[in-house]
Scaffold this active site. Structure first.
Site, PDB file in Angstrom:
ATOM      1  N   ASP A 103     -10.906   2.965   3.900  1.00 18.49           N
ATOM      2  CA  ASP A 103     -11.212   1.705   3.762  1.00 18.49           C
ATOM      3  C   ASP A 103     -12.720   1.311   3.648  1.00 18.49           C
ATOM      4  OD1 ASP A 103      -9.388  -0.688   3.667  1.00 18.49           O
ATOM      5  OD2 ASP A 103      -8.938  -0.146   5.856  1.00 18.49           O
TER       6      ASP A 103
ATOM      7  N   GLN B  55      -4.610  -1.280   9.496  1.00 15.87           N
ATOM      8  CA  GLN B  55      -4.473  -2.730   8.829  1.00 15.87           C
ATOM      9  C   GLN B  55      -5.203  -3.702  10.024  1.00 15.87           C
ATOM     10  OE1 GLN B  55      -3.683  -3.200   5.726  1.00 15.87           O
ATOM     11  NE2 GLN B  55      -3.896  -5.584   6.032  1.00 15.87           N
TER      12      GLN B  55
ATOM     13  N   LYS C 132       0.912  -1.266   0.014  1.00 14.02           N
ATOM     14  CA  LYS C 132      -0.041  -0.013   0.033  1.00 14.02           C
ATOM     15  C   LYS C 132       0.898   1.201  -0.040  1.00 14.02           C
ATOM     16  CE  LYS C 132      -3.893  -2.415   2.161  1.00 14.02           C
ATOM     17  NZ  LYS C 132      -4.614  -2.710   3.079  1.00 14.02           N
TER      18      LYS C 132
HETATM   19  N1  GUN Z   1      -6.836  -6.717   6.237  1.00 18.36           N
HETATM   20  C1  GUN Z   1      -7.293  -7.425   5.036  1.00 18.36           C
HETATM   21  N2  GUN Z   1      -7.629  -6.867   3.954  1.00 18.36           N
HETATM   22  C2  GUN Z   1      -7.716  -5.455   4.543  1.00 18.36           C
HETATM   23  C3  GUN Z   1      -8.077  -4.243   3.822  1.00 18.36           C
HETATM   24  O1  GUN Z   1      -8.605  -4.011   2.797  1.00 18.36           O
HETATM   25  N3  GUN Z   1      -8.101  -3.134   4.786  1.00 18.36           N
HETATM   26  C4  GUN Z   1      -7.343  -3.174   6.032  1.00 18.36           C
HETATM   27  N4  GUN Z   1      -7.495  -2.013   6.782  1.00 18.36           N
HETATM   28  N5  GUN Z   1      -7.031  -4.565   6.636  1.00 18.36           N
HETATM   29  C5  GUN Z   1      -7.207  -5.373   5.795  1.00 18.36           C
END
Ligand code: GUN
Length: 288
Positions: A120, A97, A53
């Protein structure tokens, strides 16, 4: 006939390229999109996702602010960090995350992120708007799945879509997005009897269950579009999806690979949401 591959990597690269141009235009107007990425603890998969990311942000001109904090962080400390980021004008989007280490309350943390920074799309405001068909941040993985269908001219309208998995961050929002596009939608989960029978009805089969090769070739309807959202690591260390790719591709018309399908699309939609957040916070009207 072997299925056509849905190249998520390529679709994601195209989206990022367009965003890069848009960001350059925004910067010329003094708007500098910024994303705060919060990683608590040492989960190896989370570390990898967060690194991807941050790299995507850097490549297209989004400032990324990394907060890598230990798993001894208390709920109060984490909430106070979120409050700080909520009030930081350089931060347009906040990503925490998941999963969080044991002992931390994910729901409370997610609910603390200001709706206008919830890139998100996991908070109640974003998910409520999704149900209400109002403009709002769409969770990145299901949004990416819809963009892949669109890129390959697969129109859900009037088709039967089956979503295997009912998570708040993938299965449920994806079902709503398919419904928004006028598909008839079935949601299957671990208690669904006759999973095979249900899957065989799918013109569009989306799988987000988190179990390697759970969907075997004989569960795929001839000519279906298969979107595999699983990311599993085999005992040999290989990354595979939730669908038995080699068998399913003999029956499907379209199929996403793992890796190279849903994964890069999730990141592309995260940077998309961050740019939308920056525009919105600068007073630019957007559709979302
Ligand atoms: N954990 C697995 N996929 C995601 C996601 O798309 N966003 C976040 N914040 N955590 C995750």
């Amino acid at each position: 006939m072997a299925a056509e591959l849905i190249d998520g990597k390529k679709v994601a690269a195209d989206i990022r390229e367009n965003l890069k141009k848009e960001i350059a235009g925004l910067k010329a107007k003094g708007i500098n999109p910024g994303l705060a990425v919060v990683l608590v603890g040492e989960n190896p998969a989370s570390k990898k996702y967060v690194a991807s990311k941050e790299k995507a942000c850097e490549e297209i001109g989004i400032a990324s602010f990394a907060y890598k904090i230990p798993d001894t962080t208390t709920q109060e400390e984490l909430l106070s960090l979120i409050d700080r980021l909520n009030n930081d004008a350089n931060v347009n989007g906040i990503l925490v995350q998941l999963p969080l280490p044991k002992g931390l309350n994910e729901k409370e943390v997610m609910n603390r992120i200001k709706p206008e920074k919830d890139v998100d799309g996991f908070g109640p405001d974003a998910l409520g708007k999704l149900v209400l068909d109002e403009p709002g941040f769409i969770p990145c993985t299901p949004h990416g799945a819809m963009k892949m269908l669109e890129a390959y001219g697969i129109n859900p309208s009037g088709r039967h879509a089956v979503v295997v998995g009912r998570s708040v961050i993938v299965g449920k929002p994806l079902a709503l997005l398919l419904l928004r596009k006028n598909a008839t939608v079935t949601i299957c989960h671990s208690k669904t009897p006759n999973l095979k029978e249900e899957c065989l009805k799918a013109d569009i089969l989306c799988v987000a269950i988190g179990r390697a090769k759970m969907i075997t070739g004989d569960m795929v309807k001839e000519g279906a579009a298969v979107i595999d959202i699983g990311i599993n690591v085999t005992p040999e260390g290989k990354i595979v999806g939730d669908v038995d790719f080699d068998a399913a591709k003999q029956r499907a018309a379209y199929i996403t690979p793992v890796p190279g399908g849903a994964g890069p699309m999730t990141i592309a939609m995260l940077v998309y949401n961050t740019v939308q957040a920056a525009k919105m916070q600068a007073g630019i009207k957007i559709g979302l």
